[in-house]
Write a protein that holds these residues in place. Structure first.
Motif, PDB file in Angstrom:
ATOM      1  N   ALA A 121       1.012  -1.020   0.076  1.00  0.00           N
ATOM      2  CA  ALA A 121      -0.090  -0.049   0.077  1.00  0.00           C
ATOM      3  C   ALA A 121       0.760   1.278   0.065  1.00  0.00           C
ATOM      4  N   ALA A 122       1.860   1.204   0.718  1.00  0.00           N
ATOM      5  CA  ALA A 122       2.904   2.368   0.849  1.00  0.00           C
ATOM      6  C   ALA A 122       3.874   2.653  -0.267  1.00  0.00           C
ATOM      7  N   ALA A 123       4.441   1.315  -0.926  1.00  0.00           N
ATOM      8  CA  ALA A 123       5.363   1.250  -1.663  1.00  0.00           C
ATOM      9  C   ALA A 123       5.309   2.120  -3.031  1.00  0.00           C
ATOM     10  N   ASP A 124       6.422   2.565  -3.509  1.00  0.00           N
ATOM     11  CA  ASP A 124       6.464   3.354  -4.812  1.00  0.00           C
ATOM     12  C   ASP A 124       6.344   2.253  -6.049  1.00  0.00           C
ATOM     13  N   ALA A 125       6.121   2.990  -7.079  1.00  0.00           N
ATOM     14  CA  ALA A 125       6.027   2.135  -8.313  1.00  0.00           C
ATOM     15  C   ALA A 125       7.363   1.365  -8.432  1.00  0.00           C
ATOM     16  N   ARG A 126       8.551   1.916  -8.267  1.00  0.00           N
ATOM     17  CA  ARG A 126       9.853   1.255  -8.430  1.00  0.00           C
ATOM     18  C   ARG A 126      10.142  -0.066  -7.570  1.00  0.00           C
ATOM     19  N   GLU A 127       9.734   0.141  -6.425  1.00  0.00           N
ATOM     20  CA  GLU A 127       9.954  -0.921  -5.360  1.00  0.00           C
ATOM     21  C   GLU A 127       8.754  -2.001  -5.598  1.00  0.00           C
ATOM     22  N   LYS A 128       7.704  -1.736  -6.040  1.00  0.00           N
ATOM     23  CA  LYS A 128       6.703  -2.773  -6.558  1.00  0.00           C
ATOM     24  C   LYS A 128       7.047  -3.455  -7.755  1.00  0.00           C
ATOM     25  N   ARG A 129       7.717  -2.782  -8.615  1.00  0.00           N
ATOM     26  CA  ARG A 129       8.379  -3.444 -10.126  1.00  0.00           C
ATOM     27  C   ARG A 129       9.351  -4.407  -9.305  1.00  0.00           C
ATOM     28  N   ARG A 130      10.305  -3.794  -8.481  1.00  0.00           N
ATOM     29  CA  ARG A 130      11.355  -4.921  -8.123  1.00  0.00           C
ATOM     30  C   ARG A 130      10.848  -6.190  -7.424  1.00  0.00           C
ATOM     31  N   ILE A 131       9.651  -5.915  -6.686  1.00  0.00           N
ATOM     32  CA  ILE A 131       9.090  -7.284  -5.909  1.00  0.00           C
ATOM     33  C   ILE A 131       8.451  -8.207  -7.315  1.00  0.00           C
ATOM     34  N   VAL A 132       7.729  -7.398  -7.937  1.00  0.00           N
ATOM     35  CA  VAL A 132       7.024  -8.152  -8.863  1.00  0.00           C
ATOM     36  C   VAL A 132       8.064  -8.982  -9.790  1.00  0.00           C
ATOM     37  N   GLY A 133       9.327  -8.268 -10.097  1.00  0.00           N
ATOM     38  CA  GLY A 133      10.128  -8.924 -11.053  1.00  0.00           C
ATOM     39  C   GLY A 133      10.809 -10.027 -10.369  1.00  0.00           C
ATOM     40  N   TRP A 134      11.043  -9.847  -9.013  1.00  0.00           N
ATOM     41  CA  TRP A 134      11.620 -11.024  -8.340  1.00  0.00           C
ATOM     42  C   TRP A 134      10.862 -12.286  -8.443  1.00  0.00           C
ATOM     43  N   PHE A 135       9.569 -12.178  -8.285  1.00  0.00           N
ATOM     44  CA  PHE A 135       8.394 -13.304  -8.171  1.00  0.00           C
ATOM     45  C   PHE A 135       8.552 -13.951  -9.640  1.00  0.00           C
ATOM     46  N   GLN A 136       8.333 -12.922 -10.555  1.00  0.00           N
ATOM     47  CA  GLN A 136       8.282 -13.474 -12.073  1.00  0.00           C
ATOM     48  C   GLN A 136       9.711 -14.037 -12.656  1.00  0.00           C
ATOM     49  N   ARG A 137      10.735 -13.783 -12.087  1.00  0.00           N
ATOM     50  CA  ARG A 137      12.038 -14.620 -12.509  1.00  0.00           C
ATOM     51  C   ARG A 137      11.989 -15.929 -11.948  1.00  0.00           C
ATOM     52  N   ARG A 138      11.134 -16.124 -10.859  1.00  0.00           N
ATOM     53  CA  ARG A 138      11.054 -17.610 -10.493  1.00  0.00           C
ATOM     54  C   ARG A 138       9.872 -18.369 -10.918  1.00  0.00           C
TER      55      ARG A 138
END
Length: 155
Positions: A121-138
């Motif tokens: 809820a508080a994360a900026d777009a860059r941080e969300k992209r980083r987390i989403v990318g981490w999961f997508q790579r797996r």
């Protein structure tokens, strides 16, 4: 004492370290100079003794990967095929391991454990992209990732 070790002994030595697929074991024995005929007889004997079982190996890898959150979906499938597991057997093992496994719950558990300070809820777009990318790579599907982030933000 200087006698050459048999293919069977070498195979047991290789399998004592970790499970291998038939294809992996065959390749390792070939690299150690064992002839194809001997390799085939060793593989048959190991299969009969229950030391070599591609189906069991595929199921163990799939269950472990899902439980640890290391990889899912296409990424897991590629890993199994890379390890010498036939595609059909890999798909079957993945389906069995995924039975009763909730991807959203797994993603939320990984978020809580690996990224405890992450707040969707508080994360900026860059941080969300980083987390989403981490999961997508797996190998996690984007829809499951976004749904888990949405549910986490609401909690």
């Amino acid at each position: 004492m200087g006698e050459e070790r048999s293919g069977f002994t070498r195979a047991l030595d290789i399998l004592s370290r970790r499970d291998h697929s038939e294809a992996e074991l065959t390749l390792k024995l070939r690299r150690r100079g064992i002839g194809q005929e001997e390799i085939e007889s060793v593989v048959v004997r190991l299969r009969e003794l229950g030391y070599l079982d591609d189906r069991r190996l595929a199921e163990r890898i799939a269950e472990s990967a899902l439980a640890d959150g290391k990889m899912v979906g296409p990424r897991l499938s590629r890993e199994l095929v890379r390890r010498g597991i036939p595609r059909e057997m890999a798909a079957d093992a993945m389906a069995r391991a995924a039975d009763g496994h909730d991807l959203g719950e797994a993603i939320r558990a990984i978020l809580a454990g690996k990224f405890p300070s992450f707040d969707p809820a508080a994360a900026d777009a860059r941080e969300k992209r980083r987390i989403v990318g981490w999961f997508q790579r797996r190998g996690y599907p984007l829809s499951a990732i976004l749904e888990a982030l949405r549910v986490s933000a609401c909690e």
